[in-house]
Design a protein around this motif. Structure first.
Motif, PDB file in Angstrom:
ATOM      1  N   ASN A  36     -62.713 -62.480  51.914  1.00  0.00           N
ATOM      2  CA  ASN A  36     -62.448 -61.627  53.057  1.00  0.00           C
ATOM      3  C   ASN A  36     -61.624 -60.453  52.537  1.00  0.00           C
ATOM      4  O   ASN A  36     -60.434 -60.606  52.250  1.00  0.00           O
ATOM      5  CB  ASN A  36     -61.667 -62.451  54.075  1.00  0.00           C
ATOM      6  N   LEU A  96     -58.041 -59.212  54.036  1.00  0.00           N
ATOM      7  CA  LEU A  96     -57.009 -60.247  53.940  1.00  0.00           C
ATOM      8  C   LEU A  96     -56.687 -60.546  52.481  1.00  0.00           C
ATOM      9  O   LEU A  96     -55.548 -60.862  52.139  1.00  0.00           O
ATOM     10  CB  LEU A  96     -57.465 -61.519  54.649  1.00  0.00           C
ATOM     11  N   MET A 128     -50.539 -68.124  51.983  1.00  0.00           N
ATOM     12  CA  MET A 128     -51.574 -68.753  52.813  1.00  0.00           C
ATOM     13  C   MET A 128     -52.759 -67.823  53.017  1.00  0.00           C
ATOM     14  O   MET A 128     -53.915 -68.230  52.885  1.00  0.00           O
ATOM     15  CB  MET A 128     -50.989 -69.124  54.176  1.00  0.00           C
ATOM     16  N   ILE A 129     -52.460 -66.543  53.363  1.00  0.00           N
ATOM     17  CA  ILE A 129     -53.551 -65.608  53.642  1.00  0.00           C
ATOM     18  C   ILE A 129     -54.348 -65.344  52.366  1.00  0.00           C
ATOM     19  O   ILE A 129     -55.577 -65.366  52.368  1.00  0.00           O
ATOM     20  CB  ILE A 129     -52.973 -64.302  54.229  1.00  0.00           C
ATOM     21  N   TRP A 162     -56.488 -68.408  51.488  1.00  0.00           N
ATOM     22  CA  TRP A 162     -57.636 -68.612  52.374  1.00  0.00           C
ATOM     23  C   TRP A 162     -58.689 -67.529  52.153  1.00  0.00           C
ATOM     24  O   TRP A 162     -59.883 -67.823  52.106  1.00  0.00           O
ATOM     25  CB  TRP A 162     -57.186 -68.613  53.834  1.00  0.00           C
TER      26      TRP A 162
END
Lengths: 162, 340
Positions: free
Chosen positions: B73, B76, B134-135, B138
């Motif tokens: 992504n 992000l 975390m971002i 992911w």
């Protein structure tokens, strides 16, 4: 000056709250919700409530949303795994949300602005908040802690049950 | 007023630059300490004693190929390291670097800002610090990165509780949430560590876990997870992640020094017969000496202790540290009531 800050913050909070609802991907929704919580914390700072602002950040953005994000990542949810709902459910949801909106608009329509109380020095400080919580509002404060305890005991019980 | 504003801007800039320089040289110090503990020499090619090594590393990071995986992504993926750097640099605003300096009869505080909820601000920034990891983990769309991110979040949540509880004992003792007032109360050699040794040990262990340092570096555990949350990162984005870890280490050593080791206070500071300004400047030196010893201690631990297993990490956090911290709070409260 402060009015402009207020308008910008309100635009951010409403905009990110709407994006939270509209985004298909659950992770994006959570990130927009985090942005909303941050702007609400900034609103608290404008209202001179530093303590509430920082608690908003620690509890909501720092703990609850991390757990939300954790669960969504653990289940690996994404926009493809979202099940499509039937038309009747969509109509019902739109109707009930619209009715709720109507009730809120109706309640604000007749309201009058309360007189602004004069600014007391140290209004939102931890000291004053603590004094009020532990004298005037002691019973609700303790009742809340019992509520938390029961929630904790309940979750432990659920986890123990095989 | 004008000069006060300029002073503040100058101070914040200097603090930011010092933070970056210390973090930069921590990367070299880490390798030197590792070499010392393993009876090696360590990097000594770039410049005298390898002093230009951090610069060489920085140049290398900038010139490496920048890869953004196709299945990631994109936005992000870029946001992750930026957030990690941002939250790492934010805490230094409330740390008191020194006492008041008097220029032409006006007092200037050697601190970014003295808010009355300084301790809570530190906790707020620490609790949002995990979002960068975390971002990034992911958004990489890689199972190893995801596992690293999930580990990081659960580790942070678990150790934040014990960290907050150990700090509550300090707040109870000093009766304030302002970092400056906590430091002022530890005048001379009257440091908090003498009153809160258990709380200090809990806080130290939790700081190691919060900064993802060994033996708690499970989110990037290379024997199980390739590189953990930064597996897919390359070039300066990887550099940002690694750099933010060193900034975090510097800042958490600063917090430990301010809260438990008296901040800018040092023994016999009022008996030297020096002017207030000279004592204030010596205090800044003392504060940095404490921080640098703290950083050395963190590295010492890293090259001494083996990594925990994940269930041991959770067990230590929830079954030992949190009950111990609650007991510490209770005992502190009881002692405060009986000695009043």
């Amino acid at each position: 000056m402060l009015a402009y800050v207020f308008y910008i913050l309100s635009a951010i909070s409403i905009g990110s709250a709407l994006m939270m609802v509209f985004s298909k991907n659950p992770v994006h929704s959570v990130l927009y919700l985090i942005a909303t919580f941050f702007s609400i914390a900034a609103h608290f700072i404008i209202l001179n409530a530093d303590f509430l602002a920082i608690v908003q950040i620690i509890v909501y953005t720092g703990a609850i949303m991390v757990l939300f994000l954790y669960v969504i990542m653990l289940l690996n949810l994404n926009s493809e795994s979202e099940v499509s709902k039937s038309t009747i459910v969509k109509v019902a949801a739109a109707l009930s949300a619209g009715l709720l909106f109507l009730v809120m608009v109706a309640s604000f329509k007749e309201s009058v602005a309360l007189p602004v109380s004069e600014v007391v020095p140290g209004l939102g400080s931890v000291k004053n908040l603590g004094k009020v919580l532990f004298s005037e509002y002691l019973l609700p404060f303790e009742a809340t802690s019992v509520l938390f305890l029961s929630a904790m005991a309940g979750s432990v019980l659920l986890a123990k049950k095989k | 007023m004008e000069f006060a504003l300029i002073f503040k801007i100058l101070l914040i800039t200097i603090v930011f630059v010092i933070t970056l320089v210390v973090a930069m040289y921590s990367t070299l110090a880490e390798r030197k300490v590792a070499a010392f503990l393993q009876d090696r020499i360590g990097p000594n090619r770039a410049g005298p004693f390898g002093l230009l090594q951090p610069l060489a590393d920085g140049v290398k990071f900038f010139f490496k190929e920048e890869i953004i995986p196709t299945h990631s992504n994109k936005w992000l993926f870029i946001l992750g390291p930026c957030l990690a750097m941002l939250t790492a640099g934010m805490t230094s605003a409330v740390l008191p670097w020194g006492d008041v300096i008097n220029i032409d009869g006006v007092d200037y505080m050697l601190q970014g800002t003295d808010i009355n909820i300084g301790i809570l601000y530190i906790f707020g920034v620490t609790s949002i610090g995990v979002y960068g990891i975390m971002i990034g983990g992911w958004a990489s769309n890689n199972k190893f990165s995801l596992l690293g991110a999930i580990r990081a979040s659960s580790q942070m949540i678990s150790y934040e509780l014990a960290m907050g509880l150990s700090m509550i004992a300090i707040v109870m003792m000093s009766g304030t949430l302002s970092v400056r007032e906590i430091v002022e109360q530890q005048d001379g050699f009257n440091w908090n560590i003498w009153y809160q040794p258990v709380g200090f040990i809990i806080f130290l262990i939790c700081s190691l876990a919060e900064t993802n340092r060994a033996p708690f570096d499970l989110p990037e555990c290379e024997t199980e997870l390739v590189g953990g949350y930064h597996t897919e990162y390359s070039s300066m984005k990887l550099g940002f992640y690694l750099f933010s870890e060193y900034i975090n280490m510097f800042i958490s050593c600063g917090v430990i020094a301010a809260v438990y080791f008296g901040g800018y206070n040092f023994p016999f500071m009022h008996d030297l017969g020096l002017s207030d300004n000279a004592v204030a400047i010596l205090g800044v030196v003392a504060f940095f000496a404490k921080i640098i010893f703290g950083i050395f201690f963190f590295m010492w631990i890293r090259w001494t202790l083996p990594r925990f297993r994940y269930d041991q990490l959770m067990k230590l956090g929830w079954q030992y540290l949190i009950p111990l911290a609650i007991l510490n709070v209770l005992i502190t409260g009881a002692v405060m009531i009986f000695t009043k």
